[in-house]
Design an enzyme around this catalytic site. Structure first.
Site, PDB file in Angstrom:
ATOM      1  N   CYS A  62     -16.889 -24.951   1.296  1.00  0.00           N
ATOM      2  CA  CYS A  62     -16.749 -24.524  -0.100  1.00  0.00           C
ATOM      3  C   CYS A  62     -18.122 -24.421  -0.743  1.00  0.00           C
ATOM      4  CB  CYS A  62     -15.885 -25.530  -0.861  1.00  0.00           C
ATOM      5  SG  CYS A  62     -15.663 -25.110  -2.610  1.00  0.00           S
ATOM      6  N   CYS A  68     -19.275 -29.685  -7.552  1.00  0.00           N
ATOM      7  CA  CYS A  68     -17.983 -30.153  -8.042  1.00  0.00           C
ATOM      8  C   CYS A  68     -17.744 -31.579  -7.549  1.00  0.00           C
ATOM      9  CB  CYS A  68     -16.900 -29.214  -7.517  1.00  0.00           C
ATOM     10  SG  CYS A  68     -15.272 -29.919  -7.379  1.00  0.00           S
ATOM     11  N   CYS A  71     -14.618 -33.068  -3.974  1.00  0.00           N
ATOM     12  CA  CYS A  71     -14.757 -33.415  -2.553  1.00  0.00           C
ATOM     13  C   CYS A  71     -16.054 -34.174  -2.329  1.00  0.00           C
ATOM     14  CB  CYS A  71     -14.752 -32.159  -1.679  1.00  0.00           C
ATOM     15  SG  CYS A  71     -13.169 -31.300  -1.634  1.00  0.00           S
ATOM     16  N   GLN A 244       3.852 -36.572  -4.886  1.00  0.00           N
ATOM     17  CA  GLN A 244       2.848 -36.755  -3.849  1.00  0.00           C
ATOM     18  C   GLN A 244       2.007 -35.485  -3.743  1.00  0.00           C
ATOM     19  OE1 GLN A 244       2.017 -39.431  -2.354  1.00  0.00           O
ATOM     20  NE2 GLN A 244       3.765 -40.797  -2.672  1.00  0.00           N
ATOM     21  N   GLU A 291      12.333 -47.542 -12.072  1.00  0.00           N
ATOM     22  CA  GLU A 291      11.155 -46.776 -12.477  1.00  0.00           C
ATOM     23  C   GLU A 291      11.024 -46.906 -14.000  1.00  0.00           C
ATOM     24  OE1 GLU A 291       8.131 -44.363 -13.311  1.00  0.00           O
ATOM     25  OE2 GLU A 291       8.648 -44.783 -11.219  1.00  0.00           O
ATOM     26  N   CYS A 365      -1.627 -46.329  -2.571  1.00  0.00           N
ATOM     27  CA  CYS A 365      -2.684 -45.315  -2.590  1.00  0.00           C
ATOM     28  C   CYS A 365      -4.055 -45.942  -2.776  1.00  0.00           C
ATOM     29  CB  CYS A 365      -2.409 -44.279  -3.683  1.00  0.00           C
ATOM     30  SG  CYS A 365      -2.322 -44.984  -5.348  1.00  0.00           S
TER      31      CYS A 365
END
Length: 407
Positions: A62, A68, A71, A244, A291, A365
Site C-alpha cells: 500500500c 497512515c 497498518c 467481527q 448483553e 481481542c
C-alpha cells in the site's frame, strides 16, 4: 539527535526495539537484525534510512504505508509476521505465569475487513476522509485501502460524499459496513440533525445507493435490510452495532466455539452482541444470551424467530461489568462462552471461578487481559486445554484469541 541503531527484537505493536545505552528505543517499520539511522526522541525514534536490511523485509503493498496509522507490519514477510503475532499471545501468557501450548496462528483475513471507520476533517478548507497517522491527530486522506473487503471498495468515496454534504463542522467519524444489502453507514459527530438535514441525508443515501444510513445509531433511512449471515440465520444488526472484523473470522470463531460446546445442552453466551455465537450454538443447544446493548439483543431475537430449526434462545439486557452473573445463576448452565471488549471480563470471571461450572470458552481481542482472566480461572481449578490465536486484523497487532477451559 541522529544516530545509528541495531534492531534487537520486535515490540508488541510491531515496532523494532533497539538499545541506546541501557534505554530501549522503539523504531517503527524496522526488523530484528537491521542497522538503521534514526532521529531519537526519548524512547522513540523516527526511521531515517535502513542501512542494513533484514532478509525478512518485503515491499509494502500500500502506498499509504508508514503514513497512515492503520497498518504497522506491511514490511514483514509472512513467516516473520505469523511468528511475531503468535508470540504476542505466548509472551502475555508467560508474563502471567501460565505455561500452556499456543496453537498456530489461524489466518482469518478472508476477503478483508467488512467494517471500517474513517474520519472526516476539514483540511485546507475542504472535507477530507481517511485514517489518522500513528500516535497523531493528523488526518491521512485515502482513496483506497487494500485490507478492506470488496464490498467496501467504494467506502472512501462514499465517506467523502457524506463529509462534503454535512460540512464537517466538527470532527466526524463515519462507520461503514459491507452487508448483503449494500453499505450500512453510521455517522457520528454531527449532533442532532434538523428536519432539513434529515431530508438531505435521506436523498443522499438514495444517490449513493446505501442500504441504511444512521446518525449516532439513530435511523435516518433504511432502503434495504443491511443483513449479515450468521450460521444459518440472517440478521440485521442495529445501526452502528459491533461485528467481527471479517466474515471468515466470525465463521472460524463460531466453528471453534460451537465445537468446544458440543454435547452441552444449556449454554450461557455472555457479552453476546447480536449473536454470532448464540445463533450457531442454538443449532444444537438452548442458549441464554446476555448483553448490555439492548438493540443488539432485539436484532438477535428477530433473527431467532425468523430462522427455522433453532433451539430456544432467551435474552437478558445486563451490564456484566457492573452486574456479572452470580454463581447461583451460572450453575444452571452446562457451559459458558464469554467474549468481552478489550478491557476483559475480570468481574464476570471471578464469579465464574466461584461457580460450579466445568466448561468455559473465553474469546478475547486482547492478549494481556486474556492472560489476566485466564489466571483467575486457573487459580480456581480450571485447566487451559487449548489456546487458539486467530488473525482477522492483518498487518496490525490486533487479533482474536480463544481459550478452552475445563475442570
Amino acid at each position: 539527535m541522529t544516530t545509528s541503531l541495531t534492531i534487537d527484537r520486535l515490540g508488541r505493536r510491531g515496532d523494532g526495539v533497539a538499545l541506546f545505552g541501557e534505554t530501549p528505543v522503539h523504531v517503527p517499520f524496522t526488523l530484528p537484525g537491521e542497522t538503521v539511522s534514526v532521529a531519537l526522541d526519548g524512547d522513540r525514534a523516527e526511521l531515517l534510512t535502513v542501512d542494513k536490511a533484514s532478509p525478512a523485509r518485503r515491499a509494502p503493498e500500500c502506498s499509504y504505508f508508514t503514513h497512515c496509522g492503520g497498518c504497522a507490519t506491511q514490511h514483514m514477510d509472512a513467516a516473520l509476521y505469523r511468528h511475531w503475532k503468535r508470540e504476542l499471545v505466548v509472551s502475555a501468557l508467560a508474563w502471567a505465569g501460565i505455561e500452556t501450548e499456543v496453537e498456530d496462528l489461524i489466518d482469518a483475513h478472508g476477503e478483508g475487513r467488512r467494517r471500517v471507520t474513517v474520519h472526516g476533517r476539514l483540511v485546507d478548507g475542504k472535507a477530507k476522509v481517511g485514517f489518522m497517522a500513528a500516535r497523531s491527530h493528523t488526518l491521512v486522506a485515502i482513496d483506497h485501502c487494500p485490507v478492506l473487503a470488496p464490498g467496501l471498495a467504494r467506502a472512501p468515496a462514499v465517506a467523502t460524499a457524506l463529509a462534503e454534504a454535512v460540512g464537517v463542522r466538527k470532527p466526524l467519524d463515519i462507520q461503514l459496513t459491507a452487508t448483503s444489502g449494500g453499505l450500512d453507514v453510521d455517522l457520528r459527530g454531527l449532533g442532532a440533525p434538523r428536519d432539513k438535514e434529515r431530508l438531505a441525508l435521506t436523498a443522499l443515501a438514495g444517490h449513493l445507493d446505501l442500504a441504511r444510513l444512521s446518525l449516532h445509531g439513530e435511523l435516518i433511512v433504511e432502503r434495504r435490510p443491511p443483513a449479515i449471515t450468521m450460521g444459518r440465520a440472517l440478521i440485521v444488526p442495529p445501526p452502528g452495532g459491533f461485528l467481527q472484523a471479517t466474515a471468515v473470522g466470525e465463521d472460524r470463531l463460531g466453528r471453534i466455539v460451537s465445537e468446544a460446546c458440543q454435547g452441552r445442552k444449556r449454554i450461557a453466551d455472555l457479552f453476546a452482541g447480536c449473536g454470532p455465537f448464540a445463533l450457531r450454538l442454538a443449532e444444537r443447544s438452548t442458549v441464554h444470551a446476555v448483553e448490555s446493548f439492548a438493540p443488539a439483543l432485539q436484532a438477535l431475537d428477530r433473527a431467532v424467530r425468523s430462522t427455522q430449526g433453532l433451539r430456544p434462545v432467551t435474552t437478558e439486557t445486563r451490564d456484566l461489568f457492573r452486574r456479572p452473573l452470580l454463581p447461583l445463576e451460572l450453575n444452571r448452565f452446562d457451559a459458558v462462552v464469554f467474549d468481552p471488549p478489550r478491557a476483559g471480563a475480570e468481574a464476570q470471571v471471578r464469579e465464574i471461578a466461584a461457580s460450579k461450572l466445568k466448561h468455559v470458552i473465553a474469546v478475547s481481542c486482547d492478549a494481556q487481559t486474556f492472560a489476566r482472566d485466564m489466571s483467575v480461572l486457573i487459580a480456581a481449578g480450571f485447566s487451559l486445554t487449548r489456546v487458539i490465536p486467530l488473525d482477522q486484523f492483518r498487518y496490525s497487532s490486533h487479533m482474536e484469541i480463544v481459550g478452552i477451559l475445563g475442570r
